[in-house]
Design an enzyme around this catalytic site. Structure first.
Site, PDB file in Angstrom:
ATOM      1  N   GLU A 167      89.807  68.453 -24.646  1.00 47.89           N
ATOM      2  CA  GLU A 167      90.861  68.858 -25.579  1.00 47.89           C
ATOM      3  C   GLU A 167      91.899  69.802 -24.968  1.00 47.89           C
ATOM      4  O   GLU A 167      91.943  71.001 -25.274  1.00 47.89           O
ATOM      5  CB  GLU A 167      90.240  69.494 -26.829  1.00 47.89           C
ATOM      6  CG  GLU A 167      89.352  68.526 -27.594  1.00 47.89           C
ATOM      7  CD  GLU A 167      88.842  69.068 -28.909  1.00 47.89           C
ATOM      8  OE1 GLU A 167      88.345  68.283 -29.730  1.00 47.89           O
ATOM      9  OE2 GLU A 167      88.956  70.302 -29.135  1.00 47.89           O
ATOM     10  N   GLU A 351      84.331  62.731 -30.051  1.00 47.61           N
ATOM     11  CA  GLU A 351      83.854  63.705 -31.035  1.00 47.61           C
ATOM     12  C   GLU A 351      84.299  63.254 -32.417  1.00 47.61           C
ATOM     13  O   GLU A 351      85.452  62.875 -32.616  1.00 47.61           O
ATOM     14  CB  GLU A 351      84.401  65.119 -30.797  1.00 47.61           C
ATOM     15  CG  GLU A 351      83.810  65.857 -29.627  1.00 47.61           C
ATOM     16  CD  GLU A 351      84.354  67.274 -29.499  1.00 47.61           C
ATOM     17  OE1 GLU A 351      84.789  67.843 -30.531  1.00 47.61           O
ATOM     18  OE2 GLU A 351      84.359  67.806 -28.381  1.00 47.61           O
TER      19      GLU A 351
END
Length: 437
Positions: A167, A351
């Site tokens: 991320e 995720e």
């Protein structure tokens, strides 16, 4: 669950994810200090001033956790390695205890037929490098490459997949512009430097991984669907800008050799010198892309300084994080990324999950419903022709949720943070039945 394994392609992988600082316990095994230790030690930054010193003690209890994964019927484990555990000062000497731990961990995965899916950086920058400016420092990509070589020289031969950085939006914007994560800055110049350097570090790590003949190298980005708060032109422009710096900036660097124009209107004056020359490093060939997805946001224009917008509350049901539940966004991004950026490259949901105030003896129906909705969105994307190859649940365990401490519970397995006892939740058992059907 409203699916079984048979509803997905034959070789589709189901995995669970964690990250090193959130579960391992950072106060043993020779690990060095991280900027998260420093951030948590600063009053007001973290709920209850909680930290990752013990966390879930996965460092000592990893066999129990892997046994739970195997019993659930998972195919793979997405884990991260801690830079400060491997190289306590961020550079120089390696910590043999740390390398030995990851060696044992990977072998234990393979013994249980769990494919190792490694992430090299999930936000725990060594404090010694933070002292040198951290992600603002143009030498950070070089140091990250050195770390990549040390850890992957030890375990890279056994990886199913490797992604350098989890991320990048969180590493850059959330941590340097909004100040919600370590190092807790609110500085536009620091943001511009960090957002670019994190991609340069990704590129340098890919070079090292290729040099070491590590297979199946990818990247993991996070995505949020940006709704304009109203139909006004100003709110639509604001939502497009949010989409630009959240969803398109990093994909642009990785796959198009350019950053979005509407983002650069604000960031370009603050970018590091010579940034335009780095796209060959950033945009090296990848074998897959991972998408982390949780929610959508409602964006309204303001009359303040750039980016001149704010988030407003939306009407949909929300998780414990206050995030709207919007599975349509996952379906959108899988198709949009494939059509506009990756163009046939294998995709993984790396995720997806929700925080809920679970108790071990109370069925977590909300999490089961959330996962059913998002898995249905994934199945629809596959039916649409998207090359989705796997789905990863966040998270295996209730854990240290960064600035929110231990209150927000994302786990399929409940953790009592006093005793560290693990108790599988109803969602764990429901998924186990679905995966074995």
């Amino acid at each position: 669950m409203q699916f079984t394994r048979a509803d997905f392609p034959k070789d589709f992988l189901f995995a669970a994810a964690t990250s090193a600082y959130q579960i391992e316990g950072h106060s043993f095994g020779g690990a060095g200090r991280t900027h998260w230790d420093d951030f948590a030690a600063t009053p007001g930054n973290v709920v209850h001033a909680e930290h990752g010193a013990i966390a879930c003690d996965h460092y000592h209890r990893y066999t129990e956790d892997l046994d739970l994964m195997a019993a659930m019927g998972l195919d793979a484990y997405r884990f991260s390695t801690s830079w400060a555990r491997v190289m306590p000062e961020g550079r120089g000497a390696a910590n043999q205890e740390g390398l030995d731990f990851y060696d044992r961990l990977v072998d234990a995965m393979l013994e249980r037929n769990l494919k190792p899916m490694a992430t090299l950086y999930h936000w725990e920058l060594p404090s010694a490098l933070a002292d040198l400016g951290g992600w603002r420092n143009p030498d950070l990509p070089k140091w990250f490459g050195e770390y990549t070589r040390v850890i992957m020289d030890r375990i890279g031969d056994r990886m199913f997949s490797v992604a350098p950085i989890n991320e990048p939006w969180c590493v850059g914007w959330l941590s340097h512009f909004l100040g919600h994560h370590a190092p807790g800055l609110r500085d536009i110049r620091a943001t511009a430097h960090a957002m670019h350097h994190v991609l340069c570090a990704h590129g340098r790590a890919v070079e090292v991984l290729r040099d070491l003949d590590v297979a199946n190298v990818g990247a993991v980005c996070n995505f949020e669907y940006a709704h304009p708060a109203t139909d006004s032109a100003a709110d639509k422009e604001a939502a497009a800008l949010y989409d630009g710096y959240y969803n398109r900036f990093f994909l642009g660097g990785l796959f198009k050799g350019a950053y979005p124009d509407n983002v650069m209107a604000g960031l370009e004056p603050h970018m590091p010198k010579g940034w335009q020359d780095d796209f060959a490093l950033i945009g090296q060939k990848l074998d897959w892309l991972g998408l982390n997805y949780y929610t959508c946001k409602r964006v309204a224009a303001t009359d303040g300084a750039w980016p001149a917008h704010e988030e407003v509350a939306g009407p949909l049901p929300k998780t414990q994080m206050g995030w709207e539940i919007y599975p349509e966004g996952l379906h959108h991004f899988l198709g949009w990324v494939d059509a506009n950026y990756t163009k046939g490259l294998p995709l993984y949901v790396t995720e997806n999950g929700m925080a809920n105030p679970d108790q071990p003896d109370v069925p977590d129906a909300a999490r089961i419903d959330y996962l059913n909705q998002h898995l249905a969105a994934a199945r629809q994307a596959i039916a649409d022709g998207v090359p989705l190859a796997g789905y990863t649940f966040w998270s295996l365990l209730d854990n240290y949720e960064w600035a929110l401490g231990y209150e927000k519970r994302f786990g399929l397995i409940h953790v009592d943070f006093e005793t560290l006892e693990r108790t599988p939740k109803a969602s764990y058992h429901a998924l186990a039945l679905a995966l074995k059907a």
